[in-house]
Scaffold this active site. Structure first.
Site, PDB file in Angstrom:
ATOM      1  N   LYS A 288       0.857  -1.190   0.000  1.00  0.00           N
ATOM      2  CA  LYS A 288       0.000   0.000   0.000  1.00  0.00           C
ATOM      3  C   LYS A 288       0.894   1.241   0.000  1.00  0.00           C
ATOM      4  O   LYS A 288       1.819   1.347   0.800  1.00  0.00           O
ATOM      5  CB  LYS A 288      -0.911   0.003   1.221  1.00  0.00           C
ATOM      6  CG  LYS A 288      -1.987   1.077   1.193  1.00  0.00           C
ATOM      7  CD  LYS A 288      -2.977   0.907   2.334  1.00  0.00           C
ATOM      8  CE  LYS A 288      -4.078   1.963   2.273  1.00  0.00           C
ATOM      9  NZ  LYS A 288      -5.054   1.820   3.375  1.00  0.00           N
ATOM     10  N   GLU A 377     -19.176  -5.274  10.723  1.00  0.00           N
ATOM     11  CA  GLU A 377     -20.078  -4.487  11.562  1.00  0.00           C
ATOM     12  C   GLU A 377     -21.105  -5.353  12.283  1.00  0.00           C
ATOM     13  O   GLU A 377     -21.433  -5.101  13.450  1.00  0.00           O
ATOM     14  CB  GLU A 377     -20.795  -3.436  10.707  1.00  0.00           C
ATOM     15  CG  GLU A 377     -19.891  -2.350  10.150  1.00  0.00           C
ATOM     16  CD  GLU A 377     -19.209  -2.737   8.842  1.00  0.00           C
ATOM     17  OE1 GLU A 377     -18.425  -1.928   8.325  1.00  0.00           O
ATOM     18  OE2 GLU A 377     -19.468  -3.857   8.351  1.00  0.00           O
ATOM     19  N   ARG A 405     -25.297  -1.557   8.056  1.00  0.00           N
ATOM     20  CA  ARG A 405     -25.015  -2.957   7.752  1.00  0.00           C
ATOM     21  C   ARG A 405     -25.308  -3.860   8.955  1.00  0.00           C
ATOM     22  O   ARG A 405     -25.294  -5.074   8.821  1.00  0.00           O
ATOM     23  CB  ARG A 405     -23.553  -3.094   7.336  1.00  0.00           C
ATOM     24  CG  ARG A 405     -23.116  -2.067   6.306  1.00  0.00           C
ATOM     25  CD  ARG A 405     -21.695  -2.272   5.858  1.00  0.00           C
ATOM     26  NE  ARG A 405     -21.628  -3.260   4.796  1.00  0.00           N
ATOM     27  CZ  ARG A 405     -20.497  -3.663   4.216  1.00  0.00           C
ATOM     28  NH1 ARG A 405     -19.342  -3.184   4.613  1.00  0.00           N
ATOM     29  NH2 ARG A 405     -20.517  -4.552   3.257  1.00  0.00           N
TER      30      ARG A 405
END
Length: 642
Positions: A288, A377, A405
C-alpha cells in the site's frame, strides 16, 4: 490545472489505447500512472495509498481484459483512481471528490467501465458473482468477471458468504486478493495470519511459479483434460502444503502468491487464468502506497492525507490564529479513556476503524479493553451484545453509514434483550467529499423506530461527553449517540461530567413568534442564523432537543402552547427523522401549527464540502434565516406599514 503527463500515459484515453501497446511498454505506463496520481492527489486531496498499491494490477487487468465487456469490480473503491484515469476520465480527474466533479468511488452512472458502485467494503465478490451468473444465463460464456478485493475487505462476513456461494456455481469469476496486510489501519485476525503463512511457504511458492501456465495450457484441450489437471493440482498441493485448502475447500482454484508489482507477470498470469473455467482466486502481494516512500512507511497516515507537498511530503495544515475546537471523534476517544479509568466495565469496539473513530486512543492506553474486530459491523454489534450480557458496558463506535449494515443485530441482539450497548455513530449527517455511500443520513430514522433504543445527538463537545457519561450509568439499556465528521465548536471542551436526564432537551434562548427546534451539531447553524435575523429585529426561540427518542414531551407541550410557527432542523433524512417525530407528536396531541422541516431531502445527495451540501439541501445558516424570514414576513410588513 496543468500537470505534466508521462509519454506513455498521455496517449491512453481508454483501455483500447492501452491494449495497442507492447508488453514492454507496461512498466513505463505504470510509472506514468503512479506519478499522475501523486501529482493530482497532492494538490486536490483524496484517498492516496490504496490506489498506488494497485497500479500494476489495474494496468494488467485493462491490458488483458476486454473492458468494459469484461467486468471489473473494485472492492471499496479506494483502489480505483488508476482505473478511473485509464477509462476516459483522466482530463477530469482533477475534479475528483469536488462538488459537481468525479466521484471518489466507482459509480455506474459515471462510466460504463464502472461495473458496480462501491463505497462500503466486502461487496465485490457478491456483485461479480451476480454478474457472472447473469452472463452464463444469457449465454455470454466468453465474458470475464473480476472482483478485486483487499485482504482487509476479505475480513467482512459478506465476502465469505459470497465465496461460499461462488464455490458451488460454475460461473466464470476471478477473485483477485490484493494482499497488503492493511485496510485503513493494519489488519487484524486469524485470516491475516493465514495469508502470511501462505506468503512465507517457500516450498509452495516454488511450486506455484509453474502451476498457472501449465493448467491454462492443459485446460485449452478440453474439459476432460482440465478435470485431470485439477486432480493433479490438488494432489501436489496437498503434498507441498497442508494448509493450502482454505480457498480450495470452497471449490476455488487458488493461484499465487504472485508479485503484485510485476506488471508483465501479472498480465501473463491473468491471460492464462482467462482460459481456466469456474471460480478462481489469484493472490497478489502488494505494498500500500507503493512508489511513494513516505506512504509505504506510514500507510495509515497516507490512506487519505489531504493536501501535501509531493517533494517534501509535508502535509499541509491550515494555520489558525485562535484556539480550535477538536474533532468530535477525538473528543469521543479521549472521553472514553477518561470514563474507562473510573468504570472498569467499559470496553471499546470498532469494526476496522480505530484511527478513523479515535478508538486507537483507548487501544493504546488499555489494549486489553479495546477491540478492532475487522471489517465486520454485524459481528461488532453482536460481540458487543455478548459483552453486555456479562455486565460489561461496550461502546461500539461505528460510522453512521456502516451502522446500516448491522441494523438487524441492533434490533435482534441488542434492543430485544434491552442490553446496555452504547452505539457511538461517527460521521452522522452529510460527510462531504466521500459522498452518498458514506453520508450518515438515515440513523435517526432507523434508530428511533427500534423499541428500547435511546437516540441522542450532542450540539457540542460538552454534550457529547455528558451523553457518554450518562449512557454508561446502570440500567440505561441500548443507547445511540450520533455526531458528525469534523470539528465541534468548543476549544475548551474538557468540562466536568454531568448526568443528563434521558429524554430532556433545553431552551437555548427564548423568543417570539417562531420556535426553532434543532437536533445535534446542526444547532450551531441555527445560532448563526439567529445572528443574521436579529439584525432585522427578529428574535425567534431556539430549543436544543438533545433526544429524539424519547422526546421531551413536557417541553414540546410548552412550545406548541406558545408558538404557531415551528422550524425543525436536522442533519439527517427528513423521511422518518427528527422533524417527523415532531409532526407525530403534534398530530397525537391535536396541536395546530405551521411546521417547516429542514434536513436531508428524499434524494441521493452527491459529494462536496459539508457546508456546500448543507447549502444545497437548504439547512445551513442562510437557509434557516430565510425560512425564519418567510414565517415572519407578515409581521415585518405590518411593522413597516405602522
Amino acid at each position: 490545472m496543468s500537470i505534466e503527463i508521462g509519454s506513455k500515459l498521455k496517449d491512453i484515453i481508454l483501455p483500447s489505447d492501452l491494449r495497442k501497446l507492447k508488453e514492454t511498454d507496461l512498466e513505463e505506463v505504470c510509472s506514468d500512472l503512479r506519478q499522475y496520481i501523486i501529482d493530482i492527489v497532492s494538490v486536490n486531496g483524496g484517498h492516496f495509498a490504496a490506489s498506488l498499491g494497485v497500479v500494476e494490477l489495474t494496468v494488467a487487468l485493462h491490458y488483458v481484459l476486454n473492458t468494459p465487456y469484461d467486468q471489473i469490480v473494485f472492492d471499496v473503491g479506494h483502489q480505483a483512481y488508476g482505473h478511473k484515469i485509464l477509462t476516459g476520465r483522466r482530463e477530469n480527474f482533477h475534479t475528483n471528490r469536488l462538488i459537481g466533479g468525479l466521484s471518489g468511488f466507482p459509480k455506474r452512472s459515471e462510466s460504463e467501465y464502472d461495473a458496480f458502485g462501491v463505497g462500503h467494503s466486502s461487496t465485490s465478490i457478491s456483485a461479480a458473482l451476480g454478474m457472472a451468473v447473469a452472463s452464463a444465463y444469457k449465454g455470454e460464456h466468453d465474458r470475464q468477471h473480476v472482483a478485486v478485493i483487499g485482504d482487509g475487505a476479505l475480513t467482512g462476513g459478506m465476502a465469505f458468504e459470497a465465496l461460499n456461494h461462488a464455490g458451488i456455481e460454475k460461473s466464470n469469476i476471478l477473485v483477485i486478493l490484493n494482499d497488503n496486510c492493511m485496510s485503513i489501519d493494519p489488519n487484524v485476525g486469524a485470516l491475516k495470519d493465514y495469508l502470511t503463512n501462505i506468503t512465507t511457504s517457500k516450498s509452495y511458492n516454488r511450486f506455484r511459479d509453474d502451476l498457472v501456465s501449465v493448467l491454462a495450457k492443459i485446460s485449452k484441450n478440453g474439459p476432460n483434460a482440465y478435470g485431470w489437471a485439477k486432480k493433479l493440482q490438488q494432489s501436489i498441493k496437498g503434498t507441498l502444503w497442508e494448509n493450502a485448502n482454505l480457498f480450495e475447500s470452497l471449490n476455488f482454484r487458488y493461484f499465487g502468491p504472485v508479485d503484485g508489482h510485476d506488471v508483465n507477470q501479472l498480465a501473463k498470469t491473468i491471460e492464462d487464468l482467462k482460459h481456466i473455467p469456474g471460480p478462481k482466486l489469484l493472490h497478489a502481494i502488494t505494498v500500500k502506497g507503493k512508489g511513494y516512500a513516505l506512504a509505504e512507511k506510514d500507510q495509515t497516515k497516507w490512506h487519505a492525507p489531504g493536501l501535501f507537498d509531493k517533494i517534501t511530503g509535508e502535509i499541509k495544515k491550515t494555520i489558525h490564529e485562535k484556539p480550535q475546537a477538536p474533532k468530535y471523534q477525538d473528543v469521543f476517544g479521549h472521553t472514553l479513556v477518561e470514563l474507562a479509568e473510573s468504570n472498569k466495565a467499559i470496553m471499546g469496539i470498532t469494526p476496522a476503524m480505530p484511527s478513523g473513530s479515535s478508538l486507537n486512543i483507548m487501544m493504546k492506553a488499555m489494549p486489553d479493553r479495546a477491540f478492532d474486530v475487522g471489517i465486520a459491523e454485524q459481528h461488532a454489534v453482536t460481540f458487543s451484545a455478548g459483552l453486555a450480557t456479562q455486565g460489561l458496558v461496550p461502546f461500539c463506535t461505528i460510522y453512521s453509514s456502516f451502522m446500516q449494515r448491522a441494523f438487524d443485530q441492533a434490533i435482534h441482539d441488542v434492543a430485544l434483550q434491552k442490553l446496555n450497548v452504547v452505539f457511538c455513530l461517527d460521521r452522522a449527517g452529510l460527510v462531504g467529499a466521500d459522498g452518498p455511500t458514506h453520508h450518515g443520513a438515515y440513523d435517526i430514522a432507523f434508530m428511533r423506530c427500534v423499541p428500547n433504543m435511546i437516540v441522542a445527538a450532542p450540539m457540542n463537545e460538552e454534550e457529547l461527553r455528558n451523553m457518554m457519561f450518562t449512557a454508561q450509568l446502570p440500567d440505561k439499556g441500548p443507547f445511540s449517540i450520533r455526531y458528525p465528521r469534523g470539528s465541534g465548536v468548543m476549544p475548551d471542551w474538557r468540562k466536568p461530567f454531568r448526568e443528563l436526564p434521558i429524554g430532556k432537551g433545553h431552551k437555548i434562548c427564548d423568543g417570539e413568534e417562531v420556535a426553532v427546534l434543532s437536533f445535534g451539531h446542526i444547532g450551531n447553524e441555527v445560532v448563526k442564523a439567529f445572528k443574521q435575523v436579529s439584525e432585522e429585529g427578529i428574535h425567534p426561540a431556539h430549543y436544543d432537543m438533545r433526544f429524539v427518542k424519547p422526546l421531551d414531551e413536557e417541553l414540546l407541550h410548552q412550545i406548541f402552547a406558545k408558538f404557531q410557527k415551528v422550524i425543525t432542523v436536522e442533519d439527517g433524512c427528513l423521511m422518518g427523522g427528527f422533524g417527523s417525530a415532531i409532526l407525530e407528536f403534534m398530530a397525537e396531541h391535536n396541536y395546530q401549527a405551521q411546521v417547516v422541516r429542514l434536513g436531508i431531502p428524499d434524494d441521493i445527495v452527491e459529494h462536496g464540502d459539508q457546508e456546500e451540501l448543507w447549502q444545497i439541501c437548504r439547512y445551513d445558516a442562510t437557509a434557516i434565516a430565510e425560512e425564519i424570514n418567510k414565517l415572519t414576513a407578515g409581521r415585518k410588513t405590518q411593522t413597516l406599514v405602522g
